[in-house]
Design a protein around this motif. Sequence first.
Motif, PDB file in Angstrom:
ATOM      1  N   ALA A   1      52.513   4.084  15.825  1.00  8.99           N
ATOM      2  CA  ALA A   1      53.565   3.280  15.229  1.00  8.99           C
ATOM      3  C   ALA A   1      53.406   3.258  13.715  1.00  8.99           C
ATOM      4  O   ALA A   1      52.289   3.330  13.199  1.00  8.99           O
ATOM      5  N   LYS A   2      54.527   3.185  13.028  1.00  6.26           N
ATOM      6  CA  LYS A   2      54.520   3.078  11.570  1.00  6.26           C
ATOM      7  C   LYS A   2      54.840   1.667  11.092  1.00  6.26           C
ATOM      8  O   LYS A   2      54.563   1.329   9.942  1.00  6.26           O
ATOM      9  N   ARG A   3      55.445   0.874  11.961  1.00  9.88           N
ATOM     10  CA  ARG A   3      55.919  -0.432  11.549  1.00  9.88           C
ATOM     11  C   ARG A   3      56.012  -1.355  12.764  1.00  9.88           C
ATOM     12  O   ARG A   3      55.961  -0.895  13.898  1.00  9.88           O
ATOM     13  N   VAL A   4      56.177  -2.649  12.501  1.00  8.85           N
ATOM     14  CA  VAL A   4      56.265  -3.658  13.553  1.00  8.85           C
ATOM     15  C   VAL A   4      57.488  -4.529  13.311  1.00  8.85           C
ATOM     16  O   VAL A   4      57.758  -4.930  12.178  1.00  8.85           O
TER      17      VAL A   4
ATOM     18  N   THR B   1      53.145  -0.127   1.826  1.00  8.90           N
ATOM     19  CA  THR B   1      54.546   0.018   2.194  1.00  8.90           C
ATOM     20  C   THR B   1      55.009   1.448   1.957  1.00  8.90           C
ATOM     21  O   THR B   1      54.450   2.161   1.122  1.00  8.90           O
ATOM     22  N   GLU B   2      56.017   1.851   2.698  1.00  6.56           N
ATOM     23  CA  GLU B   2      56.603   3.178   2.505  1.00  6.56           C
ATOM     24  C   GLU B   2      57.696   3.155   1.442  1.00  6.56           C
ATOM     25  O   GLU B   2      58.251   4.201   1.111  1.00  6.56           O
TER      26      GLU B   2
ATOM     27  N   GLY C   1      56.096  -5.102   1.641  1.00 11.05           N
ATOM     28  CA  GLY C   1      55.637  -4.499   2.881  1.00 11.05           C
ATOM     29  C   GLY C   1      55.777  -5.424   4.075  1.00 11.05           C
ATOM     30  O   GLY C   1      55.634  -4.989   5.216  1.00 11.05           O
ATOM     31  N   PHE C   2      56.064  -6.715   3.825  1.00 14.07           N
ATOM     32  CA  PHE C   2      56.100  -7.725   4.879  1.00 14.07           C
ATOM     33  C   PHE C   2      57.237  -8.688   4.571  1.00 14.07           C
ATOM     34  O   PHE C   2      57.234  -9.357   3.544  1.00 14.07           O
ATOM     35  N   ILE C   3      58.227  -8.718   5.464  1.00 13.58           N
ATOM     36  CA  ILE C   3      59.395  -9.590   5.291  1.00 13.58           C
ATOM     37  C   ILE C   3      59.544 -10.451   6.528  1.00 13.58           C
ATOM     38  O   ILE C   3      59.445  -9.970   7.658  1.00 13.58           O
TER      39      ILE C   3
ATOM     40  N   ALA D   1      63.390  -1.852   8.528  1.00 14.40           N
ATOM     41  CA  ALA D   1      62.508  -0.857   9.133  1.00 14.40           C
ATOM     42  C   ALA D   1      62.869   0.540   8.644  1.00 14.40           C
ATOM     43  O   ALA D   1      61.994   1.346   8.295  1.00 14.40           O
ATOM     44  N   GLU D   2      64.158   0.847   8.617  1.00 12.09           N
ATOM     45  CA  GLU D   2      64.612   2.142   8.104  1.00 12.09           C
ATOM     46  C   GLU D   2      64.228   2.333   6.641  1.00 12.09           C
ATOM     47  O   GLU D   2      63.947   3.457   6.204  1.00 12.09           O
ATOM     48  N   ALA D   3      64.193   1.221   5.896  1.00 12.11           N
ATOM     49  CA  ALA D   3      63.919   1.297   4.462  1.00 12.11           C
ATOM     50  C   ALA D   3      62.435   1.382   4.134  1.00 12.11           C
ATOM     51  O   ALA D   3      62.062   1.510   2.965  1.00 12.11           O
ATOM     52  N   GLY D   4      61.566   1.302   5.157  1.00 12.58           N
ATOM     53  CA  GLY D   4      60.142   1.501   4.912  1.00 12.58           C
ATOM     54  C   GLY D   4      59.294   0.251   4.892  1.00 12.58           C
ATOM     55  O   GLY D   4      58.124   0.316   4.505  1.00 12.58           O
TER      56      GLY D   4
END
Length: 460
Positions: free
Chosen positions: A47-50, A167-168, A174-176, A307-310
Amino acid sequence: MTPVLSRRQALQSSAIGFGWLALADMLARAETANPLAPKGPHFEPKAKRVIFLFMHGGPSQVDTFDYKPKLTADDGKPLPFPKPRVVSSATGNLLGSPWKFQQHGQSGAWVSELFPHVAKNVDDLCFVKSMHGSNSRHGGALLELHTGSDTFVRPSMGSWVNYGLGTENRDLPGFITICPSLSHGGVNNFSSAFLPAIYQGTPLGNSGVPSDRANVPFIAGTTSREQQRREIDLLGEMDRERLAQLGPDPALEGRIESFEMAFRMQSAAPAVHDLTKETKETKALYGLDDPATANFGRQCLLARRFAEAGVRFIQCSHSYKWDQHENLKADHTKNAKEVDLPIAGLLTDLKRRGLLKDTLVLWGGEFGRTPVAQGKNGRDHNPHGFTMFLAGGGIKPGISYGATDEYGYYSVADKVHFHDLHATMLHLLGLNHLKLTYRHAGRDFRLTDVHGEVVKGILA
């Protein structure tokens, strides 16, 4: 007259000052480093993100995803084994679920009629039916779920992910966290605690603000970008002079980084927030065309866009609605109506865009509820056995893992604690929870503290 040198100036100008030169070099390199730059994981991630869909208050497992026919059959009878020694308040006899359950999908997962839309996605889901925590009170349980500790202020799991991977997209945090609750721990549930401040969650609104008005505070600048750039450069120069005089200062360094991030976000964040380019079909998929589902649906759609935005970790909160000590049937029906379609829409949208395979979706609350009645038609808090579900990001789809007893009170098979959930989440992101540490107050801390095992049975 010979000028009197301060001790600091004397050190700088003497042979001993070579240490100061090393510090100055470290500060110079720190100024050019981006603390949110992407970092390599410990091993290949799934996984790249949650995306965490948080149901604040504690949904009832025996009325949603943990089917207990014995509970229905014994409705009104006394519980045939002891209740927990520590309980929230007095409870009575067994209370059968007022909702019917059916099996769905090729997996045959049991889902109550509360979640007809999520039921269509069960073959993508992994139900963990043996969750348990250590605290029966909302405040402690929320902190334990979000930070791993129910007694101390610790960095949130989103902050640990942000710290571990960066963050990408350097123009976004990196966390919202969208519409977070300000009760039961409040900001401590998304703070970075002793981690550098740049890793804390950025809130969009709060639970008292409708999601269509939830935004980054003061995102609209009142002066031109050129003027703001000059102002931030001047502030940065003054702050770096201060650092050079006094040495490392995490709080001051955090302020410098926050100003820079805020400046970049003024261009990036509004574009992610702008839903006008989403199709009518996509908005309907999330329930934006229905007042009952629009609020949480917008959170879920924003989560997909972030999520799409990194962005590494995005939390959507349905706050604070699931605490049914009374009026279980009416209020759980209303709550499920608000989230069922948006959750299914998010899962469907992620899958069709190819994002589900590397996005870990997590659903659940801070605990479950008792199979015994509280009052006439309610259920009390139950941290001893409840259900959460996961999807995507390396999770084995179409399975149920673990079990509670025949009434749904205690986890009895393949028990999964919050520490194990955290360890598994980090593992899927390519992070060894034993090695993701931060030294503070003379010891190394980690999200799982001295606990946690990766739940290998739910890994694809």
